[in-house]
Design a protein around this motif. Structure first.
Motif, PDB file in Angstrom:
ATOM      1  N   UNK A 137      39.871  26.631  39.727  1.00 32.83           N
ATOM      2  CA  UNK A 137      39.589  27.838  40.273  1.00 32.83           C
ATOM      3  C   UNK A 137      40.912  28.897  40.025  1.00 32.83           C
ATOM      4  N   UNK A 138      40.461  30.256  40.053  1.00 31.77           N
ATOM      5  CA  UNK A 138      41.715  31.087  39.651  1.00 31.77           C
ATOM      6  C   UNK A 138      42.399  31.616  40.957  1.00 31.77           C
ATOM      7  N   UNK A 139      43.654  32.036  40.649  1.00 32.46           N
ATOM      8  CA  UNK A 139      44.141  32.950  41.646  1.00 32.46           C
ATOM      9  C   UNK A 139      43.582  34.218  41.543  1.00 32.46           C
ATOM     10  N   UNK A 140      44.078  35.136  42.498  1.00 26.32           N
ATOM     11  CA  UNK A 140      43.478  36.421  42.515  1.00 26.32           C
ATOM     12  C   UNK A 140      44.400  37.532  42.895  1.00 26.32           C
ATOM     13  N   UNK A 245      53.127  37.926  38.215  1.00 22.88           N
ATOM     14  CA  UNK A 245      52.686  38.831  36.867  1.00 22.88           C
ATOM     15  C   UNK A 245      51.271  39.736  37.038  1.00 22.88           C
ATOM     16  N   UNK A 246      50.483  38.826  37.760  1.00 19.38           N
ATOM     17  CA  UNK A 246      49.229  39.465  37.865  1.00 19.38           C
ATOM     18  C   UNK A 246      49.064  40.548  39.014  1.00 19.38           C
ATOM     19  N   UNK A 266      45.513  34.685  32.002  1.00 18.30           N
ATOM     20  CA  UNK A 266      45.325  35.893  32.138  1.00 18.30           C
ATOM     21  C   UNK A 266      46.238  37.128  31.407  1.00 18.30           C
ATOM     22  N   UNK A 267      47.367  36.279  30.594  1.00 14.92           N
ATOM     23  CA  UNK A 267      48.006  37.178  29.652  1.00 14.92           C
ATOM     24  C   UNK A 267      47.839  37.062  28.459  1.00 14.92           C
ATOM     25  N   UNK A 308      42.806  44.590  33.445  1.00 15.66           N
ATOM     26  CA  UNK A 308      42.521  43.029  33.581  1.00 15.66           C
ATOM     27  C   UNK A 308      42.475  42.863  34.893  1.00 15.66           C
ATOM     28  N   UNK A 309      43.519  43.241  35.914  1.00 18.34           N
ATOM     29  CA  UNK A 309      43.514  42.697  37.231  1.00 18.34           C
ATOM     30  C   UNK A 309      42.283  43.007  38.095  1.00 18.34           C
ATOM     31  N   UNK A 310      41.658  44.104  37.685  1.00 20.65           N
ATOM     32  CA  UNK A 310      40.619  44.355  38.591  1.00 20.65           C
ATOM     33  C   UNK A 310      39.542  43.246  38.630  1.00 20.65           C
ATOM     34  N   UNK A 311      39.374  42.365  37.738  1.00 25.08           N
ATOM     35  CA  UNK A 311      38.447  41.598  37.988  1.00 25.08           C
ATOM     36  C   UNK A 311      38.940  40.208  38.568  1.00 25.08           C
ATOM     37  N   UNK A 312      40.053  40.189  38.738  1.00 25.07           N
ATOM     38  CA  UNK A 312      40.781  38.794  39.147  1.00 25.07           C
ATOM     39  C   UNK A 312      40.957  39.070  40.869  1.00 25.07           C
ATOM     40  N   UNK A 313      39.957  39.080  41.502  1.00 28.11           N
ATOM     41  CA  UNK A 313      39.790  39.047  42.896  1.00 28.11           C
ATOM     42  C   UNK A 313      39.831  37.968  43.630  1.00 28.11           C
ATOM     43  N   UNK A 314      40.456  38.238  44.867  1.00 32.15           N
ATOM     44  CA  UNK A 314      40.216  36.764  45.671  1.00 32.15           C
ATOM     45  C   UNK A 314      38.827  36.454  46.308  1.00 32.15           C
TER      46      UNK A 314
END
Length: 328
Positions: A137-140, A245-246, A266-267, A308-314
């Motif tokens: 599962x990914x961080x956000x 960093x995110x 993500x980097x 990129x960060x816009x898609x990595x939400x909680x």
């Protein structure tokens, strides 16, 4: 679903912030979420989930639930022995890499519970060290809070670096603070810049390098520190995911980070950050110099990171956790 998170504390640090963001996002999806924490544990971050204070974490103090998600090795035994719900090991880092009792920590992975890891690198470490598979599962990042603000350099004309210094005496020996100061010391005669530092452990800190010490008691304050800087530097040797960093990317700030493992999800070096080897002060200083002195490159990297960060939400993280638990 009723989901219980047994925790030791919700103090400073990425693990605690991961838990509170995930718990809150699962509440927003309509789940019944309860965090169980000893009376001695500190709560720094705000929870929309229920919080149950207990004298200590024991099997009898764990509420009944569909799923119990221990996230640190010391919380696994009471969760498992409670028999009050399906235990799923939420691993926020492979603890034998840094805790003194590494064998005990390793054994908490061998109980037969399904495991959630938080990056592909983290998954590979668990597989290599335990022979066990896990589901990633990914961080956000909360982009309603972590977003661009005006940069100080727009007013002053002087570029600024933001750095989060973790205290080695508190156990954070792998965060690379010495490497950071070695790197910027090499730059002091070749480029002019300001430096802002946060010390989450609130230890007395006297820097040989001129800097401004800022605390961040809330996500809003932290977001402003990221966003007001022109460059965020991250120097860990290893991280299961690596939230800062995110978060800096979401705030429209260019990032220099070490290749510490979890950030690889993500980097992309040269696209949304500059990536350097851990514990390499020479490469670190060169990367910092490049982004301080090349405005177009820094701004392009910052823009790509922000996108990129816009898609990595909680919410995305909560969806991943929900889907995995439902599959069980």
């Amino acid at each position: 679903m009723k989901i219980v998170f047994p925790v030791l504390s919700l103090e400073t640090g990425g693990g605690a912030r991961f838990i509170y963001h995930l718990a809150n996002s699962l509440v927003d999806k309509g789940h019944d979420i309860e965090v169980v924490m000893p009376e001695s544990g500190a709560q720094v971050w705000p929870l929309r989930a229920k919080l149950k204070r207990v004298k200590e974490l024991t099997p009898s103090s764990i509420p009944s639930a569909d799923f119990i998600l221990p996230n640190f090795y010391l919380t696994v035994k009471p969760a498992w022995e409670s028999g009050k719900g399906r235990v799923v090991r939420l691993s926020l880092g492979y603890e034998p890499l840094w805790v003194p009792d590494s064998e005990t920590a390793k054994q908490t992975y061998m109980i037969g519970a399904p495991i959630m890891s938080i990056s592909q690198w983290h998954r590979q470490i668990l597989l290599q060290e335990t022979g066990l598979e896990s589901t990633v599962i990914s961080g956000g990042v909360d982009t309603s809070v972590f977003h661009p603000y005006p940069k100080h350099s727009e007013r002053t004309g002087r570029k600024n670096i933001y750095y989060i210094l973790r205290d080695p005496a508190s156990g954070y020996t792998w965060k690379g603070g010495t490497d950071f100061f070695n790197a910027i010391t090499r730059l002091k005669n070749s480029v002019d810049f300001g430096l802002t530092i946060s010390v989450p452990e609130s230890i007395p800190f006297a820097s040989l390098f001129p800097c401004e010490i800022k605390t961040a008691a809330t996500d809003f304050e932290l977001a402003q520190l990221y966003a007001s800087a022109d460059l965020f530097v991250y120097t860990s040797y290893f991280e299961a995911f690596g939230l800062p960093p995110l978060e800096a990317m979401a705030c429209g700030t260019a990032v220099v980070t070490t290749d510490c493992g979890g950030v690889r999800d993500y980097v992309r070096s040269g696209e949304n950050c500059l990536l350097v080897p851990p514990s390499d002060s020479d490469q670190l200083s060169k990367a910092i110099y490049n982004l301080l002195t090349r405005d177009a490159e820094r701004q392009q990297i910052a823009a790509r990171g922000h996108l990129l960060a816009q898609a990595w939400t909680w919410q995305r993280t909560a969806n991943q956790v929900e889907a995995f638990l439902q599959s069980l």
